[in-house]
Design a protein around this motif. Sequence first.
Motif, PDB file in Angstrom:
ATOM      1  N   TYR A  47       0.821  -1.131   0.197  1.00  0.00           N
ATOM      2  CA  TYR A  47       0.132  -0.013  -0.091  1.00  0.00           C
ATOM      3  C   TYR A  47       0.831   1.218   0.027  1.00  0.00           C
ATOM      4  O   TYR A  47       0.586   2.245  -0.771  1.00  0.00           O
ATOM      5  CB  TYR A  47      -0.993  -0.117   1.239  1.00  0.00           C
ATOM      6  N   VAL A  48       2.100   1.215   0.866  1.00  0.00           N
ATOM      7  CA  VAL A  48       2.987   2.458   0.953  1.00  0.00           C
ATOM      8  C   VAL A  48       3.600   2.544  -0.676  1.00  0.00           C
ATOM      9  O   VAL A  48       3.593   3.810  -1.031  1.00  0.00           O
ATOM     10  CB  VAL A  48       3.930   2.184   1.835  1.00  0.00           C
ATOM     11  N   THR A  49       3.728   1.542  -1.277  1.00  0.00           N
ATOM     12  CA  THR A  49       4.500   1.592  -2.563  1.00  0.00           C
ATOM     13  C   THR A  49       3.305   2.387  -3.618  1.00  0.00           C
ATOM     14  O   THR A  49       3.889   3.205  -4.166  1.00  0.00           O
ATOM     15  CB  THR A  49       4.847   0.170  -3.134  1.00  0.00           C
ATOM     16  N   ALA A  50       2.225   1.997  -3.386  1.00  0.00           N
ATOM     17  CA  ALA A  50       1.340   2.520  -4.308  1.00  0.00           C
ATOM     18  C   ALA A  50       0.857   3.837  -4.120  1.00  0.00           C
ATOM     19  O   ALA A  50       0.796   4.940  -4.734  1.00  0.00           O
ATOM     20  CB  ALA A  50      -0.020   1.827  -4.645  1.00  0.00           C
ATOM     21  N   LEU A  51       0.897   4.134  -2.625  1.00  0.00           N
ATOM     22  CA  LEU A  51       0.547   5.508  -2.093  1.00  0.00           C
ATOM     23  C   LEU A  51       1.558   6.536  -2.623  1.00  0.00           C
ATOM     24  O   LEU A  51       1.511   7.741  -3.065  1.00  0.00           O
ATOM     25  CB  LEU A  51       0.312   5.632  -0.713  1.00  0.00           C
ATOM     26  N   ALA A  52       2.643   5.980  -2.594  1.00  0.00           N
ATOM     27  CA  ALA A  52       4.119   6.913  -3.000  1.00  0.00           C
ATOM     28  C   ALA A  52       3.924   7.164  -4.314  1.00  0.00           C
ATOM     29  O   ALA A  52       4.347   8.348  -4.688  1.00  0.00           O
ATOM     30  CB  ALA A  52       5.318   6.047  -2.746  1.00  0.00           C
ATOM     31  N   VAL A  53       3.394   6.204  -5.064  1.00  0.00           N
ATOM     32  CA  VAL A  53       3.126   6.733  -6.807  1.00  0.00           C
ATOM     33  C   VAL A  53       2.178   7.693  -7.041  1.00  0.00           C
ATOM     34  O   VAL A  53       2.132   8.838  -7.623  1.00  0.00           O
ATOM     35  CB  VAL A  53       3.225   5.505  -7.737  1.00  0.00           C
ATOM     36  N   LEU A  54       1.071   7.234  -6.125  1.00  0.00           N
ATOM     37  CA  LEU A  54      -0.406   7.951  -6.710  1.00  0.00           C
ATOM     38  C   LEU A  54      -0.701   9.084  -5.708  1.00  0.00           C
ATOM     39  O   LEU A  54      -1.240   9.913  -6.386  1.00  0.00           O
ATOM     40  CB  LEU A  54      -1.382   6.960  -6.629  1.00  0.00           C
ATOM     41  N   GLY A  55      -0.163   9.304  -4.478  1.00  0.00           N
ATOM     42  CA  GLY A  55      -0.465  10.260  -3.495  1.00  0.00           C
ATOM     43  C   GLY A  55      -1.806  10.486  -3.217  1.00  0.00           C
ATOM     44  O   GLY A  55      -2.446  11.515  -2.755  1.00  0.00           O
ATOM     45  N   ASN A  56      -2.495   9.288  -3.285  1.00  0.00           N
ATOM     46  CA  ASN A  56      -3.999   9.570  -2.938  1.00  0.00           C
ATOM     47  C   ASN A  56      -4.367   8.071  -2.399  1.00  0.00           C
ATOM     48  O   ASN A  56      -4.308   6.750  -3.114  1.00  0.00           O
ATOM     49  CB  ASN A  56      -4.762   9.626  -4.098  1.00  0.00           C
ATOM     50  N   GLY A 133      -5.382  16.763   6.042  1.00  0.00           N
ATOM     51  CA  GLY A 133      -5.612  17.162   4.813  1.00  0.00           C
ATOM     52  C   GLY A 133      -4.418  17.931   4.074  1.00  0.00           C
ATOM     53  O   GLY A 133      -3.830  17.587   2.909  1.00  0.00           O
ATOM     54  N   ARG A 134      -3.888  18.762   4.800  1.00  0.00           N
ATOM     55  CA  ARG A 134      -2.571  19.762   4.411  1.00  0.00           C
ATOM     56  C   ARG A 134      -1.481  18.730   4.289  1.00  0.00           C
ATOM     57  O   ARG A 134      -0.864  18.918   3.243  1.00  0.00           O
ATOM     58  CB  ARG A 134      -2.549  20.568   5.620  1.00  0.00           C
ATOM     59  N   LEU A 135      -1.371  17.678   5.180  1.00  0.00           N
ATOM     60  CA  LEU A 135      -0.430  16.880   5.176  1.00  0.00           C
ATOM     61  C   LEU A 135      -0.215  15.849   3.866  1.00  0.00           C
ATOM     62  O   LEU A 135       0.606  15.913   2.983  1.00  0.00           O
ATOM     63  CB  LEU A 135      -0.163  16.056   6.294  1.00  0.00           C
ATOM     64  N   GLU A 136      -1.408  15.572   3.552  1.00  0.00           N
ATOM     65  CA  GLU A 136      -1.478  14.707   2.336  1.00  0.00           C
ATOM     66  C   GLU A 136      -1.480  15.634   1.155  1.00  0.00           C
ATOM     67  O   GLU A 136      -0.669  15.064   0.149  1.00  0.00           O
ATOM     68  CB  GLU A 136      -3.014  13.931   2.249  1.00  0.00           C
ATOM     69  N   ARG A 137      -1.839  16.845   0.953  1.00  0.00           N
ATOM     70  CA  ARG A 137      -1.631  17.652  -0.029  1.00  0.00           C
ATOM     71  C   ARG A 137      -0.346  17.778  -0.257  1.00  0.00           C
ATOM     72  O   ARG A 137       0.202  18.000  -1.320  1.00  0.00           O
ATOM     73  CB  ARG A 137      -2.672  18.774  -0.074  1.00  0.00           C
ATOM     74  N   ALA A 138       0.536  17.954   0.657  1.00  0.00           N
ATOM     75  CA  ALA A 138       2.091  18.434   0.728  1.00  0.00           C
ATOM     76  C   ALA A 138       2.686  17.223   0.195  1.00  0.00           C
ATOM     77  O   ALA A 138       3.536  17.350  -0.565  1.00  0.00           O
ATOM     78  CB  ALA A 138       2.313  18.965   2.124  1.00  0.00           C
ATOM     79  N   ILE A 139       2.331  16.103   0.834  1.00  0.00           N
ATOM     80  CA  ILE A 139       3.041  15.011   0.254  1.00  0.00           C
ATOM     81  C   ILE A 139       3.108  14.625  -0.901  1.00  0.00           C
ATOM     82  O   ILE A 139       3.956  14.121  -1.983  1.00  0.00           O
ATOM     83  CB  ILE A 139       2.542  13.659   1.249  1.00  0.00           C
ATOM     84  N   ARG A 147       8.552  10.620  -2.085  1.00  0.00           N
ATOM     85  CA  ARG A 147       7.156  10.080  -1.268  1.00  0.00           C
ATOM     86  C   ARG A 147       7.398   8.845  -0.766  1.00  0.00           C
ATOM     87  O   ARG A 147       7.177   8.474   0.418  1.00  0.00           O
ATOM     88  CB  ARG A 147       5.877  10.264  -2.249  1.00  0.00           C
ATOM     89  N   GLU A 148       7.934   7.876  -1.580  1.00  0.00           N
ATOM     90  CA  GLU A 148       8.186   6.586  -1.332  1.00  0.00           C
ATOM     91  C   GLU A 148       9.317   6.328  -0.177  1.00  0.00           C
ATOM     92  O   GLU A 148       8.905   5.775   1.089  1.00  0.00           O
ATOM     93  CB  GLU A 148       8.475   5.582  -2.457  1.00  0.00           C
ATOM     94  N   VAL A 149      10.654   7.067  -0.231  1.00  0.00           N
ATOM     95  CA  VAL A 149      11.290   6.958   0.697  1.00  0.00           C
ATOM     96  C   VAL A 149      10.653   7.657   1.979  1.00  0.00           C
ATOM     97  O   VAL A 149      10.887   6.913   3.070  1.00  0.00           O
ATOM     98  CB  VAL A 149      12.707   7.978   0.382  1.00  0.00           C
ATOM     99  N   LEU A 150      10.139   8.710   2.056  1.00  0.00           N
ATOM    100  CA  LEU A 150       9.527   9.113   3.114  1.00  0.00           C
ATOM    101  C   LEU A 150       8.604   8.341   3.961  1.00  0.00           C
ATOM    102  O   LEU A 150       8.681   8.232   5.202  1.00  0.00           O
ATOM    103  CB  LEU A 150       8.865  10.507   2.991  1.00  0.00           C
ATOM    104  N   LEU A 151       7.748   7.830   3.027  1.00  0.00           N
ATOM    105  CA  LEU A 151       6.617   7.140   3.614  1.00  0.00           C
ATOM    106  C   LEU A 151       7.232   5.512   4.226  1.00  0.00           C
ATOM    107  O   LEU A 151       6.892   5.177   5.280  1.00  0.00           O
ATOM    108  CB  LEU A 151       5.431   6.508   2.588  1.00  0.00           C
ATOM    109  N   ARG A 152       8.204   5.172   3.622  1.00  0.00           N
ATOM    110  CA  ARG A 152       8.864   4.005   3.898  1.00  0.00           C
ATOM    111  C   ARG A 152       9.360   4.281   5.355  1.00  0.00           C
ATOM    112  O   ARG A 152       9.425   3.286   6.305  1.00  0.00           O
ATOM    113  CB  ARG A 152       9.767   3.248   2.863  1.00  0.00           C
TER     114      ARG A 152
END
Length: 200
Positions: A47-56, A133-139, A147-152
Amino acid sequence: MRPTPSAHLAEVQARPDPPDAELVARTLGGDPGALETLVRRHYRTAYVTALAVLGNGVDAEDACHDAMVQASARLEECREPHRFGGWLHTIVRNHARNLLARRAVREGPPLDAVAPAVEATAPRRLDRAELRGRLERAIAMLTPVQREVLLRHDLDDWPHDAIAESLGTSVGMSRQHLFQARKRLREILGTATLEEYRDG
């Protein structure tokens, strides 16, 4: 003499988790429980991998689910079962990129290319939902690799050597991406907002 329930529970808890290679073999042999264990074990990082690419988050769940289905259908193509996690993450990343491309065609440029700048500072005592919401928009404004490095690293506590191996890069580059991602978040959100989110 049969073991007591507590002794049996202790014995079960002491058993090591089966390695991925064993679970892959058992799945190919028709054991549905083995597949369920593989999915449970790797879902969060997929999931983190997908989130890093999509941001959503919603799109990431869709991509992750589709990738899991495809991986289970193509499991015999996993040539190195002991590296199932890496094989799965490649499938997830490809699904996420394909979804991103379809979304770009459907909706125009991806979010991180056109998203408006978030205010550099924010009033104190924002509610948790607004902070999130602010954090998600910023990421979403970071590059996919940032994104992927930060989330992992920050969400899943992966060490830099594992992140570097997952991305096919060096430990030094992993550290650099994390540094740049955190710097960018501070520029977008302001240090106060980040601290408020962490303290909330």
